[in-house]
Design an enzyme around this catalytic site. Structure first.
Site, short mmCIF file in Angstrom:
data_model
loop_
_atom_site.label_atom_id
_atom_site.label_comp_id
_atom_site.label_asym_id
_atom_site.label_seq_id
_atom_site.Cartn_x
_atom_site.Cartn_y
_atom_site.Cartn_z
N SER A 124 69.99 19.98 40.13
CA SER A 124 69.82 19.10 41.28
C SER A 124 68.79 18.02 40.97
O SER A 124 67.83 18.26 40.22
CB SER A 124 69.32 19.94 42.46
OG SER A 124 68.80 19.11 43.47
N TYR A 149 63.53 26.27 46.48
CA TYR A 149 64.88 26.01 45.99
C TYR A 149 64.82 25.11 44.75
O TYR A 149 65.42 25.39 43.71
CB TYR A 149 65.73 25.34 47.09
CG TYR A 149 66.92 24.60 46.55
CD1 TYR A 149 68.03 25.30 46.09
CD2 TYR A 149 66.92 23.20 46.44
CE1 TYR A 149 69.12 24.63 45.56
CE2 TYR A 149 68.00 22.53 45.91
CZ TYR A 149 69.10 23.25 45.48
OH TYR A 149 70.16 22.58 44.93
N LYS A 153 65.80 25.71 40.53
CA LYS A 153 66.64 24.87 39.68
C LYS A 153 65.87 24.46 38.42
O LYS A 153 66.39 24.51 37.31
CB LYS A 153 67.11 23.61 40.45
CG LYS A 153 68.10 23.90 41.57
CD LYS A 153 69.40 24.48 41.03
CE LYS A 153 70.40 24.80 42.12
NZ LYS A 153 71.56 25.57 41.64
#
Ligand code: UDP
Length: 336
Positions: A124, A149, A153
């Site tokens: 991302s 989050y 990643k």
């Protein structure tokens, strides 16, 4: 080529599954439906007229992966499976680290055991953190993610980088997505968030469809052209094609590359709202609300590396995204 898609029943996974089947590739999907519905599998078959193998499996479970790799001769893996809600990750960080890092490590271990060397990863743009200026370029330093989050990643990228550095036969492409939206033009598959959506596009579609009363625009005093936040929106069908290009690259090269999948162009929240209204001829009532905590004013991709390395670039416009999103919403007002 036989490809395993972890999380292949999800929003991006399902569109990628369609793209791969249409290219004549064999597809094996592993998903535990933690954020997807079994019906998506039927829809993929209707769109493509093709069949594929499905395992209801949690990819943090080594035995589940061993079963798949033993029963199927997998050439490459695209790893989508993972939790993805930013706000939830702030509230439940351990759940995010446990799930997203466990799945990455377990998958890499199983790939090593079964001699599978090619991997494409759903990363991302959030890995660029809050200190890099736009346009984001793949060789920028990465450090300060703004939420758990994002860290999962970034940490998964690092784990994959170390694994690839330790095995000269491995090939990994880290795909850094910008803001994937839209739906398949058939209106048969699309994004189906649980409850009230957090992201702009699903929210706009629900307001236009009368399922929610009004959109809140989070801030109109950012240092952008119209004061609302700017993002690089990418049609999910373009994104799926980007995965095909990345996979073709992975199976014919060794080593690890990070590649942005974005358009290279930013659109403001206000532009999204007015374009959606105009293209679909439907009002989208909104209120201006305070800024949302943690939001950056503006970011977008430098999309050059995808062009030169993968021979891929976006083909679809914001109008296409709005039209296809609305078709999905009107054909499936309550999701799958
Ligand atoms: N946004 C908004 N209202 C919403 C949801 C999002 O104004 O109900 C804005 C948000 O502040 C940001 C943009 O839309 O500027 C994209 O937000 P989204 O959550 O879709 O993606 P991300 O923040 O992860 O880029």
């Amino acid at each position: 080529m036989k490809v395993l898609l972890t999380g292949g029943a999800g929003f991006i996974g399902s569109h990628t599954c369609v793209e791969f089947l249409e290219r004549g590739w064999e597809v094996v999907v592993a998903d535990n439906f933690s954020n997807s519905k079994p019906e998506v599998l039927n829809r993929i078959k209707i769109i493509t007229g093709k069949s594929f193998t499905f395992y209801e499996a949690d990819v943090t479970q080594r035995s589940a992966l061993d079963k798949i790799f033993t029963e199927q001769k997998i050439d490459a893996v695209v790893h989508f499976a993972g939790y993805k809600a930013v706000g939830e990750s702030v509230a439940k960080p351990l759940m995010y680290y446990r799930n997203n890092l466990d799945s990455t490590i377990t998958l890499l271990e199983a790939m090593e055991t079964h001699g599978v060397k090619n991997l494409v990863f759903s990363s991302s743009a959030t890995v660029y953190g809050e200190n890099n200026p736009s346009p984001y370029k793949e060789d920028m330093p990465l450090s300060t993610c703004t939420n758990p989050y994002g860290w999962t990643k970034l940490m998964s990228e690092q784990i994959m980088r170390d694994a690839a550095n330790a095995d000269s036969n491995m090939s990994v492409v880290l795909l850094r997505y910008f803001n994937p939206i839209g739906a398949h033009p058939s209106g048969l598959i699309g994004e189906d968030p649980e409850g009230i959506p957090n992201n702009l596009f699903p929210y706009v579609a629900k307001v236009a469809g009368g399922k929610l009363p009004k959109l809140g625009i989070f801030g109109d005093d950012y240092p952008t052209e119209d004061g609302t936040g700017v993002r690089d929106y990418i049609h999910v069908v373009d994104l799926a094609k980007g995965h095909a290009a990345a996979l073709e690259y992975a199976v014919s090269h060794k080593g690890i590359e990070a590649v942005n999948l974005g358009s290279g162009k930013g659109h403001s929240v206000m532009e999204v709202v007015t374009t959606f209204s105009r293209v679909n001829n439907i009002p989208v009532p909104y209120d201006i609300k305070p800024r949302r905590a943690g939001d950056l004013p503006s970011y977008y991709a430098n999309a050059e590396k995808a062009k030169t390395l993968l021979n891929w670039e976006v083909e679809l416009t914001l109008e296409d995204m709005c039209r296809d999103m609305w078709k999905w919403q009107t054909q499936n007002p309550d999701g799958y």
